[in-house]
Write an enzyme that holds these catalytic residues in place. Structure first.
Site, mmCIF file in Angstrom:
data_model
loop_
_atom_site.group_PDB
_atom_site.id
_atom_site.type_symbol
_atom_site.label_atom_id
_atom_site.label_comp_id
_atom_site.label_asym_id
_atom_site.label_seq_id
_atom_site.Cartn_x
_atom_site.Cartn_y
_atom_site.Cartn_z
ATOM 1 N N ASP A 68 -0.488 -1.969 2.812
ATOM 2 C CA ASP A 68 -1.381 -2.628 1.559
ATOM 3 C C ASP A 68 -0.440 -3.159 0.826
ATOM 4 O OD1 ASP A 68 -4.222 -1.247 0.059
ATOM 5 O OD2 ASP A 68 -2.807 -3.056 -0.456
ATOM 6 N N ASP B 129 -5.389 -8.019 2.599
ATOM 7 C CA ASP B 129 -3.920 -7.407 2.232
ATOM 8 C C ASP B 129 -3.850 -6.180 2.764
ATOM 9 O OD1 ASP B 129 -5.219 -5.916 0.358
ATOM 10 O OD2 ASP B 129 -3.581 -5.879 -1.297
ATOM 11 N N GLU B 130 -4.576 -5.613 3.725
ATOM 12 C CA GLU B 130 -4.280 -4.707 4.531
ATOM 13 C C GLU B 130 -4.525 -4.426 5.613
ATOM 14 O OE1 GLU B 130 -6.814 -1.195 3.568
ATOM 15 O OE2 GLU B 130 -7.739 -2.428 1.981
HETATM 16 N N1 DCP Z 1 -10.093 -7.785 -5.062
HETATM 17 C C1 DCP Z 1 -11.162 -8.160 -5.733
HETATM 18 N N2 DCP Z 1 -12.206 -7.454 -6.423
HETATM 19 C C2 DCP Z 1 -11.917 -6.016 -6.450
HETATM 20 C C3 DCP Z 1 -11.232 -5.528 -5.603
HETATM 21 C C4 DCP Z 1 -10.162 -6.350 -4.883
HETATM 22 O O1 DCP Z 1 -11.360 -9.551 -5.832
HETATM 23 N N3 DCP Z 1 -13.105 -5.341 -6.754
HETATM 24 C C5 DCP Z 1 -9.292 -8.403 -4.477
HETATM 25 C C6 DCP Z 1 -8.083 -8.780 -5.331
HETATM 26 C C7 DCP Z 1 -6.876 -8.066 -4.737
HETATM 27 C C8 DCP Z 1 -7.404 -7.852 -3.044
HETATM 28 O O2 DCP Z 1 -8.656 -7.995 -3.227
HETATM 29 O O3 DCP Z 1 -5.720 -8.343 -5.180
HETATM 30 C C9 DCP Z 1 -6.630 -6.787 -2.587
HETATM 31 O O4 DCP Z 1 -7.519 -5.310 -3.313
HETATM 32 P P1 DCP Z 1 -6.906 -3.819 -3.172
HETATM 33 O O5 DCP Z 1 -7.964 -3.207 -3.492
HETATM 34 O O6 DCP Z 1 -5.758 -3.554 -2.443
HETATM 35 O O7 DCP Z 1 -6.231 -4.487 -4.693
HETATM 36 P P2 DCP Z 1 -4.963 -4.752 -5.154
HETATM 37 O O8 DCP Z 1 -3.943 -5.308 -4.004
HETATM 38 O O9 DCP Z 1 -4.746 -5.758 -6.293
HETATM 39 O O10 DCP Z 1 -3.910 -3.769 -5.708
HETATM 40 P P3 DCP Z 1 -3.319 -2.346 -5.324
HETATM 41 O O11 DCP Z 1 -1.874 -2.481 -5.759
HETATM 42 O O12 DCP Z 1 -3.988 -1.149 -5.834
HETATM 43 O O13 DCP Z 1 -3.479 -2.576 -3.671
HETATM 44 CA CA CA Z 2 -3.472 -4.031 -2.192
#
Ligand code: DCP
Ligand code: CA
Length: 366
Positions: free
Chosen positions: A9, A109-110
């Site tokens: 991730d 992203d995962e």
């Molecule tokens: N995303 C979004 N709205 C949300 C959750 C996520 O637009 N409510 C988008 C932005 C994130 C991407 O999806 O960058 C990936 O979601 P993740 O839940 O994996 O969150 P992040 O990668 O941002 O953070 P983490 O470091 O916790 O994985």
């Molecule tokens: Ca992420």
């Protein structure tokens, strides 16, 4: 043999991509926002870097509220640009797909992956394997990610979650139980809002409590198949396979950061050596040929330039096109003012060899 399953991730993905593009913003809170356009600040935060999260900002939060939390902290607000994150996602997933036995992408992203064969089911080998994937993503795309390894999808996902950010957590079979037991049940892969509600009603709060719970109670509330899955996931024995999601890529590329900036095509190509053999290996693994080759240069001002050449017949190797590649870098070198900071090679117009060989088999008289 042990099954070895991984979950990868990327950390604060959209915001991290923005930081890579413009590193000077790194020290400040960075918010990637979906602006609704009604008023200047109406809309929500898509994601934020860790600096902003420390100050209370969360995904889905109204921009107005996030700005209030970041008053005086010089936040950087950037409008979401999905195409950019899609392109980055594609490159990262390709890096992982090239290393593992099977890749199942489950979000932008995962992904889950299986490395049982690659590592012979050896957890010690799997750790250095995962380390290599992390280094490769950092080197090629300057992104950090978190990886979890374990004997099932549920364990791998919990491990990557627990190792965030930029972590690597390997849960060996003998420590699976002690790792899982204290975790909140809502974090278990496959527990959505409905299941979370049902488990709450049964007063099941941790993964250990789920494992020890009465099967009949779970079955009554959640149905037989989910109940079976949840109890196996809670003991780390869920055996769901990693299902391949990758189709044939439309192009393959490798970009590296130069040890020293240059504009000399021979030097650039020499420094590209390993990347070229990497690409060669990927062509063989994917069993594809290409028709077009491109030299890519990212200059010291971060602008990208490419020069391409298309061959009349499909090519099997990159080394076989070395003189063309050198000519392309010569063209690039003489057409730009600045030095190269990163260079790369891309092959496109890919064609699968499988179809060709099956066709030729079909045409060959028995
Ligand atoms: N995303 C979004 N709205 C949300 C959750 C996520 O637009 N409510 C988008 C932005 C994130 C991407 O999806 O960058 C990936 O979601 P993740 O839940 O994996 O969150 P992040 O990668 O941002 O953070 P983490 O470091 O916790 O994985
Ligand atoms: Ca992420």
């Amino acid at each position: 043999m042990n099954r070895i399953i991984g979950h990868i991730d990327l950390d604060y993905f959209f915001a991290q991509v923005e930081e890579v593009e413009n590193p000077v913003i790194k020290e400040r809170p960075v918010l990637v926002c979906v602006f609704s356009g009604r008023t200047e600040d109406s809309g929500v935060v898509s994601t934020a870097n860790y600096r902003a999260r420390e100050l209370g900002v969360r995904s889905g939060m109204p921009i107005v509220l996030a700005k209030k939390k970041l008053e005086g902290k010089e936040p950087v607000l950037i409008p979401l640009e999905r195409g950019k994150y899609d392109a980055m996602s594609e490159r990262v997933m390709q890096i992982v797909a090239d290393e593992v036995d099977v890749l199942q992408q489950t979000g932008i992203d995962e992904a889950f992956f299986d490395i049982t064969k690659k590592t012979n089911g050896d957890f010690a080998i799997s750790r250095s394997f995962a380390d290599r994937i992390k280094k490769s993503i950092l080197e090629s795309e300057h992104l950090t990610c978190s990886i979890g390894l374990g004997r099932s999808k549920a364990v791998a996902k919990l491990a990557s979650d627990s190792s965030k950010p930029a972590g690597l957590l390997v849960i060996e079979p003998e420590s699976t139980e002690s790792f899982l037991n204290p975790l909140p049940v809502t974090k278990l892969y496959g527990v959505g809002p409905k299941a979370a509600q049902a488990l709450e009603e049964l007063k099941i709060r941790t993964v250990g409590e789920l494992k020890a719970s009465q099967f009949q109670d779970l079955e009554k509330k959640l149905g037989r198949s989910l109940a079976i899955y949840l109890q196996s996931a809670a003991s780390g024995t869920d055996d769901e396979a990693v299902l391949p999601t990758r189709e044939m890529p439309s192009q393959l590329s490798r970009i590296i950061t130069l040890k020293r900036n240059t504009r000399d095509p021979v030097d650039a190509l020499a420094q590209l050596g390993n990347a070229v053999s990497d690409l060669e290996e990927r062509l063989t693994k994917q069993n594809v040929t290409y028709r077009t080759i491109s030299a890519i240069a990212i200059l010291t001002d971060l602008s990208t330039r490419t020069k391409s050449k298309t061959f009349e017949t499909p090519m099997r190797t990159v080394s076989g096109a070395e003189s063309s590649l050198l000519a392309l870098f010569e063209e690039l070198g003489s057409s730009v003012e600045k030095e190269f900071r990163r260079v790369g090679v891309r092959v496109s117009d890919l064609e699968s060899n499988e179809n060709q060989s099956s066709l030729s088999e079909f045409l060959t008289p028995a």
